[in-house]
Design a protein around this motif. Sequence first.
Motif, PDB file in Angstrom:
ATOM      1  N   LYS A  36      67.067  30.998 -10.688  1.00  0.00           N
ATOM      2  CA  LYS A  36      65.665  31.333 -10.500  1.00  0.00           C
ATOM      3  C   LYS A  36      64.793  30.099 -10.361  1.00  0.00           C
ATOM      4  CE  LYS A  36      61.893  33.862 -12.725  1.00  0.00           C
ATOM      5  NZ  LYS A  36      61.517  34.738 -13.863  1.00  0.00           N
ATOM      6  N   ARG A  37      65.004  29.104 -11.201  1.00  0.00           N
ATOM      7  CA  ARG A  37      64.138  27.922 -11.187  1.00  0.00           C
ATOM      8  C   ARG A  37      64.238  27.128  -9.880  1.00  0.00           C
ATOM      9  NH1 ARG A  37      61.376  25.345 -14.996  1.00  0.00           N
ATOM     10  NH2 ARG A  37      62.257  26.716 -16.602  1.00  0.00           N
ATOM     11  N   PRO A  38      65.445  26.803  -9.373  1.00  0.00           N
ATOM     12  CA  PRO A  38      65.472  26.042  -8.106  1.00  0.00           C
ATOM     13  C   PRO A  38      64.894  26.811  -6.927  1.00  0.00           C
ATOM     14  CG  PRO A  38      67.686  26.694  -8.784  1.00  0.00           C
ATOM     15  CD  PRO A  38      66.799  26.961  -9.931  1.00  0.00           C
ATOM     16  N   VAL A  39      65.097  28.121  -6.873  1.00  0.00           N
ATOM     17  CA  VAL A  39      64.532  28.895  -5.771  1.00  0.00           C
ATOM     18  C   VAL A  39      63.010  28.922  -5.859  1.00  0.00           C
ATOM     19  CG1 VAL A  39      64.407  31.183  -4.711  1.00  0.00           C
ATOM     20  CG2 VAL A  39      66.602  30.302  -5.503  1.00  0.00           C
ATOM     21  N   SER A  40      62.480  29.104  -7.054  1.00  0.00           N
ATOM     22  CA  SER A  40      61.026  29.096  -7.239  1.00  0.00           C
ATOM     23  C   SER A  40      60.438  27.749  -6.838  1.00  0.00           C
ATOM     24  CB  SER A  40      60.678  29.413  -8.689  1.00  0.00           C
ATOM     25  OG  SER A  40      61.165  30.687  -9.074  1.00  0.00           O
ATOM     26  N   THR A  41      61.111  26.672  -7.211  1.00  0.00           N
ATOM     27  CA  THR A  41      60.632  25.340  -6.841  1.00  0.00           C
ATOM     28  C   THR A  41      60.676  25.139  -5.334  1.00  0.00           C
ATOM     29  OG1 THR A  41      61.444  24.465  -8.949  1.00  0.00           O
ATOM     30  CG2 THR A  41      60.978  22.877  -7.200  1.00  0.00           C
ATOM     31  N   ALA A  42      61.740  25.634  -4.694  1.00  0.00           N
ATOM     32  CA  ALA A  42      61.853  25.500  -3.243  1.00  0.00           C
ATOM     33  C   ALA A  42      60.733  26.250  -2.523  1.00  0.00           C
ATOM     34  CB  ALA A  42      63.210  26.019  -2.780  1.00  0.00           C
ATOM     35  N   ILE A  43      60.379  27.422  -3.017  1.00  0.00           N
ATOM     36  CA  ILE A  43      59.295  28.189  -2.408  1.00  0.00           C
ATOM     37  C   ILE A  43      57.978  27.442  -2.531  1.00  0.00           C
ATOM     38  CG2 ILE A  43      57.940  30.308  -2.625  1.00  0.00           C
ATOM     39  CD1 ILE A  43      60.492  31.725  -3.427  1.00  0.00           C
ATOM     40  N   GLU A  44      57.721  26.873  -3.688  1.00  0.00           N
ATOM     41  CA  GLU A  44      56.478  26.118  -3.877  1.00  0.00           C
ATOM     42  C   GLU A  44      56.445  24.872  -2.999  1.00  0.00           C
ATOM     43  OE1 GLU A  44      56.501  25.442  -8.023  1.00  0.00           O
ATOM     44  OE2 GLU A  44      56.021  27.520  -8.555  1.00  0.00           O
ATOM     45  N   LEU A  45      57.596  24.247  -2.791  1.00  0.00           N
ATOM     46  CA  LEU A  45      57.650  23.086  -1.901  1.00  0.00           C
ATOM     47  C   LEU A  45      57.385  23.492  -0.453  1.00  0.00           C
ATOM     48  CD1 LEU A  45      60.703  21.091  -3.341  1.00  0.00           C
ATOM     49  CD2 LEU A  45      58.273  20.493  -3.494  1.00  0.00           C
ATOM     50  N   LEU A  46      57.894  24.643  -0.046  1.00  0.00           N
ATOM     51  CA  LEU A  46      57.639  25.112   1.316  1.00  0.00           C
ATOM     52  C   LEU A  46      56.148  25.353   1.541  1.00  0.00           C
ATOM     53  CD1 LEU A  46      60.555  27.634   1.964  1.00  0.00           C
ATOM     54  CD2 LEU A  46      60.177  25.436   3.086  1.00  0.00           C
ATOM     55  N   ALA A  47      55.453  25.812   0.517  1.00  0.00           N
ATOM     56  CA  ALA A  47      54.013  26.030   0.647  1.00  0.00           C
ATOM     57  C   ALA A  47      53.257  24.726   0.831  1.00  0.00           C
ATOM     58  CB  ALA A  47      53.492  26.770  -0.584  1.00  0.00           C
ATOM     59  N   ALA A  48      53.825  23.626   0.385  1.00  0.00           N
ATOM     60  CA  ALA A  48      53.150  22.329   0.475  1.00  0.00           C
ATOM     61  C   ALA A  48      53.478  21.576   1.762  1.00  0.00           C
ATOM     62  CB  ALA A  48      53.523  21.458  -0.725  1.00  0.00           C
ATOM     63  N   VAL A  49      54.403  22.086   2.560  1.00  0.00           N
ATOM     64  CA  VAL A  49      54.772  21.399   3.800  1.00  0.00           C
ATOM     65  C   VAL A  49      53.620  21.497   4.800  1.00  0.00           C
ATOM     66  CG1 VAL A  49      56.362  21.405   5.763  1.00  0.00           C
ATOM     67  CG2 VAL A  49      57.223  21.828   3.458  1.00  0.00           C
ATOM     68  N   PRO A  50      53.179  20.394   5.405  1.00  0.00           N
ATOM     69  CA  PRO A  50      52.085  20.452   6.390  1.00  0.00           C
ATOM     70  C   PRO A  50      52.472  21.284   7.603  1.00  0.00           C
ATOM     71  CG  PRO A  50      52.459  18.193   5.640  1.00  0.00           C
ATOM     72  CD  PRO A  50      53.600  19.009   5.125  1.00  0.00           C
ATOM     73  N   SER A  51      51.474  21.905   8.206  1.00  0.00           N
ATOM     74  CA  SER A  51      51.739  22.800   9.332  1.00  0.00           C
ATOM     75  C   SER A  51      52.324  22.063  10.529  1.00  0.00           C
ATOM     76  CB  SER A  51      50.448  23.510   9.742  1.00  0.00           C
ATOM     77  OG  SER A  51      49.465  22.577  10.142  1.00  0.00           O
ATOM     78  N   ILE A  52      51.943  20.811  10.706  1.00  0.00           N
ATOM     79  CA  ILE A  52      52.474  20.073  11.857  1.00  0.00           C
ATOM     80  C   ILE A  52      53.977  19.845  11.717  1.00  0.00           C
ATOM     81  CG2 ILE A  52      52.046  17.759  10.912  1.00  0.00           C
ATOM     82  CD1 ILE A  52      51.172  16.965  13.755  1.00  0.00           C
ATOM     83  N   ILE A  53      54.467  19.766  10.491  1.00  0.00           N
ATOM     84  CA  ILE A  53      55.910  19.630  10.280  1.00  0.00           C
ATOM     85  C   ILE A  53      56.626  20.906  10.705  1.00  0.00           C
ATOM     86  CG2 ILE A  53      57.710  19.176   8.574  1.00  0.00           C
ATOM     87  CD1 ILE A  53      55.875  16.811   9.203  1.00  0.00           C
ATOM     88  N   TYR A  54      56.044  22.057  10.371  1.00  0.00           N
ATOM     89  CA  TYR A  54      56.611  23.315  10.845  1.00  0.00           C
ATOM     90  C   TYR A  54      56.636  23.350  12.371  1.00  0.00           C
ATOM     91  CZ  TYR A  54      56.594  25.632   6.263  1.00  0.00           C
ATOM     92  OH  TYR A  54      56.861  25.995   4.973  1.00  0.00           O
ATOM     93  N   GLY A  55      55.560  22.867  12.992  1.00  0.00           N
ATOM     94  CA  GLY A  55      55.504  22.866  14.443  1.00  0.00           C
ATOM     95  C   GLY A  55      56.546  21.959  15.072  1.00  0.00           C
TER      96      GLY A  55
END
Length: 324
Positions: free
Chosen positions: A119-138
């Motif tokens: 549970k903890r690593p998945v929760s941390t990964a989700i929070e990290l994905l929220a912090a990724v800048p949109s240009i990186i997704y692009g």
Amino acid sequence: MTAATDMTSIPGATPIVRKTPKATFDLVFRNASFGAALLVLVLLAGIMLSMIIGGWPAFREFGLGFITSSVWDTQNEQYGAWPAIVGTLSTALIALVIGVPLSLGIAVYLTQLAPAWFKRPVSTAIELLAAVPSIIYGMWGLFVFVPLFAAYVQIPLSNIVEGIPIVGTVLYSRSPSGLGIFTAGIILAFMIVPFIASITRDMLEQIPSVLRESAYGIGATTWEVVRHVLVPQAGVSIIGAIMLGLGRALGETMAVTFVVGNANRLSASILDPGSTIASRIANEFNEAMGLQLNSLIALGCILFFVTFVVLVIARLLVARVKRY
């Protein structure tokens, strides 16, 4: 005998009145809070007024035709917003259709089924994905996802559905480059999943455990607990999380600009390139002048109005859920 401590009980003594700053602090706090709330309204009114003033020449020149027209000709000063409006709504809808089930599934799994070590690593990964800048997704979408999507989805799918009524129109790609409305919707889904999943997970964890334990005690399955206990209890918060994700999907700029194809045309196929309001503004605003600049600002005004309508719908849904 206990000595009296009240100065007023001693004959001839002058009462001592101590002035405390409590009332002053309370007044400052109330005024500061009011000022902060008023500042939000002033900023909102300023943004709205500036958008209307900047876009008014385009609305005055083209009237309602600015919204319904599909022409965007910078040489002849003819501008229409309909393809960008349709692209914005289409990509946001695709993002919700893909992202909401994924987000709810992640939140339910983390709160009900996941072992503690996972549970903890998945929760941390989700929070990290929220912090990724949109240009990186692009950039990731353009250089990694787009070629894979073209090779393994667009080309095989186009070969299968070619000539089939309706389905062949919606899912056939005339230029299977990987860029398109559907691709932008998928990237937006990846971007909104962390927000919806995180908020939904937090809300599900706040539900008293006695409710779940009671449901399990009377023989309910995990699905029944989620369907009849957790979702009704967190319904308002889930709607708020979804609307937050929709707001980001409607206004996302750079990630969509990379992968949507930036074609100013309407197509019945969701796999063909298109454009959104945000991508159109990002591509042309730097070099725009005159009526073109006014038209881009008018596009921003339309996006502002669409976002406002979404907020109103969210309020109505929340009010309806609270009634029941």
